[in-house]
Design a protein around this motif. Structure first.
Motif, PDB file in Angstrom:
ATOM      1  N   ASN A   4       0.875  -1.321  -0.038  1.00 18.57           N
ATOM      2  CA  ASN A   4      -0.068  -0.091  -0.049  1.00 18.57           C
ATOM      3  C   ASN A   4       0.903   1.093  -0.126  1.00 18.57           C
ATOM      4  O   ASN A   4       2.067   1.248   0.586  1.00 18.57           O
ATOM      5  CB  ASN A   4      -1.005   0.317   1.464  1.00 18.57           C
ATOM      6  CG  ASN A   4      -2.054  -1.117   1.139  1.00 18.57           C
ATOM      7  OD1 ASN A   4      -2.708  -0.969   0.148  1.00 18.57           O
ATOM      8  ND2 ASN A   4      -1.979  -1.732   2.110  1.00 18.57           N
ATOM      9  N   ALA A  54      -0.788   6.636   2.355  1.00 16.96           N
ATOM     10  CA  ALA A  54      -2.233   5.953   2.592  1.00 16.96           C
ATOM     11  C   ALA A  54      -2.217   5.167   4.008  1.00 16.96           C
ATOM     12  O   ALA A  54      -3.193   5.282   4.640  1.00 16.96           O
ATOM     13  CB  ALA A  54      -2.636   5.205   1.422  1.00 16.96           C
ATOM     14  N   GLN A  93      -7.716  -0.278   0.028  1.00 17.12           N
ATOM     15  CA  GLN A  93      -8.759   0.519  -1.096  1.00 17.12           C
ATOM     16  C   GLN A  93      -9.450  -0.199  -2.117  1.00 17.12           C
ATOM     17  O   GLN A  93     -10.066   0.340  -2.867  1.00 17.12           O
ATOM     18  CB  GLN A  93      -7.531   1.560  -1.579  1.00 17.12           C
ATOM     19  CG  GLN A  93      -6.447   0.859  -2.491  1.00 17.12           C
ATOM     20  CD  GLN A  93      -5.793   1.900  -3.191  1.00 17.12           C
ATOM     21  OE1 GLN A  93      -5.159   2.607  -2.699  1.00 17.12           O
ATOM     22  NE2 GLN A  93      -5.738   1.860  -4.470  1.00 17.12           N
ATOM     23  N   SER A 151     -12.182   3.840   0.023  1.00 17.00           N
ATOM     24  CA  SER A 151     -10.980   3.504   0.608  1.00 17.00           C
ATOM     25  C   SER A 151     -11.460   3.473   2.150  1.00 17.00           C
ATOM     26  O   SER A 151     -12.362   3.965   2.689  1.00 17.00           O
ATOM     27  CB  SER A 151      -9.846   4.570  -0.029  1.00 17.00           C
ATOM     28  OG  SER A 151     -10.061   5.574   0.699  1.00 17.00           O
ATOM     29  N   GLN A 170     -10.949   6.842   3.556  1.00 13.69           N
ATOM     30  CA  GLN A 170     -12.303   7.561   3.243  1.00 13.69           C
ATOM     31  C   GLN A 170     -13.512   7.245   4.060  1.00 13.69           C
ATOM     32  O   GLN A 170     -14.264   8.265   4.900  1.00 13.69           O
ATOM     33  CB  GLN A 170     -13.005   7.241   1.868  1.00 13.69           C
ATOM     34  CG  GLN A 170     -14.142   8.063   1.386  1.00 13.69           C
ATOM     35  CD  GLN A 170     -14.515   7.720  -0.286  1.00 13.69           C
ATOM     36  OE1 GLN A 170     -13.706   7.077  -0.788  1.00 13.69           O
ATOM     37  NE2 GLN A 170     -15.537   8.469  -0.511  1.00 13.69           N
ATOM     38  N   ASP A 206     -10.741   9.959  -6.895  1.00 12.82           N
ATOM     39  CA  ASP A 206     -10.709  10.177  -5.266  1.00 12.82           C
ATOM     40  C   ASP A 206     -11.579  11.299  -4.736  1.00 12.82           C
ATOM     41  O   ASP A 206     -11.770  12.445  -5.311  1.00 12.82           O
ATOM     42  CB  ASP A 206      -9.363  10.361  -5.099  1.00 12.82           C
ATOM     43  CG  ASP A 206      -8.615  10.493  -3.593  1.00 12.82           C
ATOM     44  OD1 ASP A 206      -8.565   9.261  -3.028  1.00 12.82           O
ATOM     45  OD2 ASP A 206      -8.713  11.498  -2.988  1.00 12.82           O
ATOM     46  N   ARG A 243      -7.092   8.462  -7.666  1.00 12.57           N
ATOM     47  CA  ARG A 243      -6.056   7.578  -6.969  1.00 12.57           C
ATOM     48  C   ARG A 243      -5.627   6.303  -7.822  1.00 12.57           C
ATOM     49  O   ARG A 243      -6.589   6.145  -8.460  1.00 12.57           O
ATOM     50  CB  ARG A 243      -6.684   7.220  -5.505  1.00 12.57           C
ATOM     51  CG  ARG A 243      -7.728   6.108  -5.696  1.00 12.57           C
ATOM     52  CD  ARG A 243      -7.859   5.595  -4.247  1.00 12.57           C
ATOM     53  NE  ARG A 243      -8.936   4.591  -4.029  1.00 12.57           N
ATOM     54  CZ  ARG A 243     -10.271   4.836  -3.947  1.00 12.57           C
ATOM     55  NH1 ARG A 243     -10.605   5.933  -3.666  1.00 12.57           N
ATOM     56  NH2 ARG A 243     -11.243   3.814  -3.813  1.00 12.57           N
TER      57      ARG A 243
END
Length: 614
Positions: A248, A252, A307, A354, A357, A416, A422
């Motif tokens: 990842n 993030a 994500q 994600s 989010q 995104d 993204r």
């Protein structure tokens, strides 16, 4: 948050010609050319013949028979696999005698980006799932008080006091944080594809294949596998695919840890990870309990997908349990309940969301990290086909011969919520590595030591398994799907007995900006390869060219050891080429539609028609 986490985790848990132009002409039909050629990355369906499309999240079946036809499952099986709430076969309506209330929605951009259509929520919710079982536990490691404090990466970390060690603590002393650079490769316990292990292949060179103006960016990589461990019994093959254990994005990961209020000073410190069952944090390990030493940052970086997957009810239930704001808790519980099933499924089938989010949308929900890890999906390897003949590619550097493999990667992007786009986990990681490498190259500096964590992935996949060194073959690809065929052609053009036996149909959008590997196919590329463009000239697709080349297609598929390969996106291209091949069989074989379809099914069964689509 740190106190809560530590308390929680510390407690016991219950087309082509000969290689030489002077050779005799082939008896096979030639690859004819029209004035314009076209592309395709994601192609549109053919207009002439209506066809049944693949099932997707936006396709609604009209009957149980449609469900079984589209998915191969019964209605009940589909509901069980989806979410179990039955939203696909019933409409959510307000029930009589049920009291509703308007709940203030979180006032932040992250929540608004979710697009949840929530008006009123029942005061009493039904079929709310229980809190999911916690299978992952993180326990702080207590250092020995009468010894020097080792660094977090020391491989000899002790547990507890030597004077008062319990039997359990004595056992834990045998566990240690391995001496491994997890900035370039995952911890060894990740275990992709036993007996394979991840190898940090150095990037020998990289470049962007597409030009400014292309709708998608595609990069080429030369990876140095000179020191790849031997003894696995399988070598790299033409048409094979490597697995890339992409991490990842570091930013993030840090954002998620920030949102969970995990102190920065503990993120890289060793902790004891204990699981009660399952494969996690391995990829293809055994389903069993585990005890090992790792760090919080490594677990989120290499083992949890933050994500790629739509939210699950287990995740929302965990967030609801730990939401301090009563309104956020009500919304999360509503999404888990039967009454919120329709909203939940709209949530799942919408744009990918994600983890950061969701946590930003419900800022009062701060679950313990180990409980959250229990409900997140495993971060899986991404697979990329070799774009060269791995038996021939090498280069002399520093007085040593280096063996290279090559891959091509198209960057996948989604919108995104903070603006812009993204990138996907795998393609985003590889693009970041490519940009770092090319930036140093442009500045004239020493080639950087950048790596791609990879392993021998699928050397027995359909493309590699059915590749034959003799016999005519037609290679049909669009976008990055053309990459493995470059290796096929490189291998074929070396063999004199394979002259006039290989043809390529390459679908692209615009040859000026996104023709991949133009000029890199061999000395007879102009007679080996036909480029078909969808955004220039006549705007045709590669499946249109398949129909145009019906005589060639029919000759190859009916030849001894003749093969037709198709590689690329299943959306549009894969479906369109299949329909085009059926048209060819109907025209040249004088077959009905069902007979033509069965013809290609039989060719697939005997390994003459090979598809690799995604």
């Amino acid at each position: 948050m740190s106190v809560g986490v530590e308390q929680q985790t510390a407690e016991p848990a219950v087309g082509y010609v000969s290689e030489e132009e002077t050779r005799a002409p082939s008896i096979a039909p030639s690859l004819t050319y029209s004035e314009d050629s076209e592309d395709q990355d994601e192609l549109q369906p053919p207009e002439e013949t209506p066809r049944r499309r693949r099932a997707s999240t936006r396709l609604i079946a009209q009957s149980p028979a449609d469900v079984r036809r589209i998915t191969g499952e019964s209605t009940q099986q589909l509901l069980d696999r989806c979410c179990g709430g039955g939203c696909c076969v019933k409409v959510q309506e307000k029930g009589e005698g049920i009291e509703y209330e308007r709940v203030p929605l979180p006032d932040n951009d992250a929540f608004r980006s979710l697009g949840l259509k929530i008006d009123e929520i029942p005061t009493v919710l039904t079929k709310v799932p229980d809190l999911p079982e916690q299978t992952t536990f993180l326990q702080p490691i207590r250092r020995v008080s009468n010894t020097l404090s080792p660094s977090p990466t020391d491989s000899a970390i002790s547990f507890g006091s030597q004077a008062s060690s319990s039997p359990i603590e004595t056992k834990l002393q045998s566990l240690s944080l391995e001496d491994l650079d997890t900035s370039i490769q995952p911890p060894s316990f990740v275990q992709p594809h036993p007996p394979y292990h991840v190898f940090p292949a150095r990037i020998h060179n990289t470049r962007e294949l597409t030009r400014p103006g292309a709708e998608k960016r595609t990069y080429h990589f030369d990876l140095d596998i000179t020191d790849y461990p031997h003894g696995e019994g399988v070598d790299f093959k033409v048409g094979g695919a490597i697995g890339v254990s992409a991490p990842n994005d570091a930013a993030a990961v840090e954002q998620v840890l920030d949102l969970l209020l995990v102190p920065r000073y503990v993120r890289g410190k060793p902790v004891l990870l204990r699981t009660t069952r399952g494969r996690w944090p391995t990829v293809w390990g055994e389903d069993q309990a585990r005890e090992l030493v790792t760090t919080r940052r490594d677990l989120l970086t290499w083992c949890a997908d933050i994500q790629s997957y739509p939210p699950t009810k287990n995740l929302l239930r965990v967030l609801a349990e730990h939401a301090l704001d009563p309104n956020e808790k009500k919304i999360l519980m509503f999404l888990c309940a039967s009454e919120g099933q329709g909203v939940f499924c709209d949530f799942r089938t919408g744009p990918h969301v994600s983890l950061a989010q969701i946590l930003s949308a419900f800022p009062s929900a701060k679950p313990p990290l180990d409980l959250l890890l229990s409900v997140l999906q495993q971060l899986m390897p991404r697979f990329y086909s070799l774009s060269n003949d791995p038996h021939e590619s090498c280069e002399i550097r520093d007085g040593k011969q280096h063996r290279l493999i090559e891959i091509a990667v198209t960057v996948q992007e989604t919108p995104d919520w903070r603006g812009g786009c993204r990138t996907g986990v795998g393609s985003g990681f590889l693009e970041r590595q490519a940009r770092k490498f090319m930036e140093v190259q442009r500045s004239g500096g020493t080639p950087p030591q950048l790596h791609v964590p990879m392993f021998k992935g699928l050397m027995a996949n359909p493309l590699a398994k059915e590749f034959m060194s003799d016999g005519p073959m037609l290679l049909i690809g669009a976008g990055v799907g053309i990459a493995p065929f470059r290796g096929f052609v490189q291998h074929r053009l070396k063999k004199a007995n394979c002259a006039n036996k290989v043809w390529v149909l390459q679908g692209i959008r615009d040859s000026l900006v996104d023709e991949l590997y133009g000029g890199e196919w061999g000395v007879h590329e102009d007679r080996v390869k036909k480029v078909v463009q969808s955004r220039r000239g006549e705007s045709r697709y590669v499946q249109d060219e398949v129909v145009h080349q019906a005589e060639l297609v029919w000759s190859i598929i009916n030849s001894v050891d003749g093969r037709v390969f198709v590689c690329g996106s299943s959306k549009g291209m894969g479906e369109g080429v299949e329909e085009a091949l059926i048209k060819v069989a109907r025209k040249k074989g004088n077959l009905e539609y069902d007979e033509a379809k069965k013809f290609w099914d039989l060719k697939r069964d005997v390994g003459q028609y090979i598809t690799e689509t995604w």
